[in-house]
Design a protein around this motif. Structure first.
Motif: not given
Length: 213
Positions: A142, A144, A157-158, A161-162, A175-180
């Motif tokens: 996925r 990140c 947030t995810v 961003i989406g 689209w990213p599924e996790r934000i760090e």
């Protein structure tokens, strides 16, 4: 490899967004589906760029296995660059799109990390970003996104961003599924972005989260 430049009399679209044309008329450029010798002849479709010409290497000394990996059966040098082309006013121009190894393999879909990063960096809360694949038992990987922020107290947030990437026309599977959020992105000793370190970091964090659940 091959050297490409834009010229002062090229259209502004070319000068602003593309790498131009090879400097030698004897250069030969082909774009292949990654990992194959199937040539892409459709404008705007990215693939791995391969070169043949007077100043491109023809092989590595005493390295047969390396040569099999790096050159096509017709002697074209596999650059590892993702590129596409556009034919404009009777001339063919090339555009760099990323690196073949800098992709996330999400359920068989190859996501070009640089494409996503360039769009993420346009978000007002994002200073810079780095996209990597994180292991997933269903999808294989996925997406990140590591981010340094313009304001450390405002992490997007995810979903946010989406919505932003949707407004820019990016396909949902990219689209990213996790934000760090991070204070800085790790660099190699040569000063380049250290994505292997980011991949290792997210792998270890996922393991720790599974152990705690």
């Amino acid at each position: 490899g091959v050297m490409m430049f834009t010229q002062a009399n090229d259209p502004m679209e070319v000068q602003d967004t593309m790498h131009g044309r090879p400097i030698s008329t004897k250069d030969r450029v082909k774009i292949f589906q990654v990992g194959t010798e199937i040539e892409i002849n459709e404008p705007g479709v990215e693939g791995e760029c391969a070169f043949l010409g007077p100043y491109t290497i023809h092989g590595y000394y005493a390295a047969d296995e390396r040569n099999k990996e790096t050159f096509t059966s017709h002697g074209y040098y596999r650059s590892g660059d993702l590129m596409s082309f556009q034919d404009i006013q009777g001339k063919r121009y090339y555009q760099f799109r990323g690196r073949t190894k800098d992709v996330v393999d999400r359920a068989g879909e190859k996501v070009n990390c640089e494409e996503v990063e360039l769009l993420l960096n346009r978000h007002p809360k994002v200073f810079t970003s780095a996209v990597v694949g994180m292991p997933d038992p269903v999808y294989g990987e996925r997406i990140c996104a590591f981010m340094t922020l313009t304001d450390a107290s405002q992490t997007p947030t995810v979903a946010e961003i989406g919505d932003f990437l949707k407004s820019l026309g990016l396909a949902k599977f990219k689209w990213p599924e996790r934000i760090e959020p991070v204070s800085e992105l790790p660099l190699t000793k040569a000063g380049k972005l250290n994505k292997p370190a980011l991949k290792e970091w997210i792998q270890q964090k996922l393991k720790a989260e599974r152990a705690d659940s």
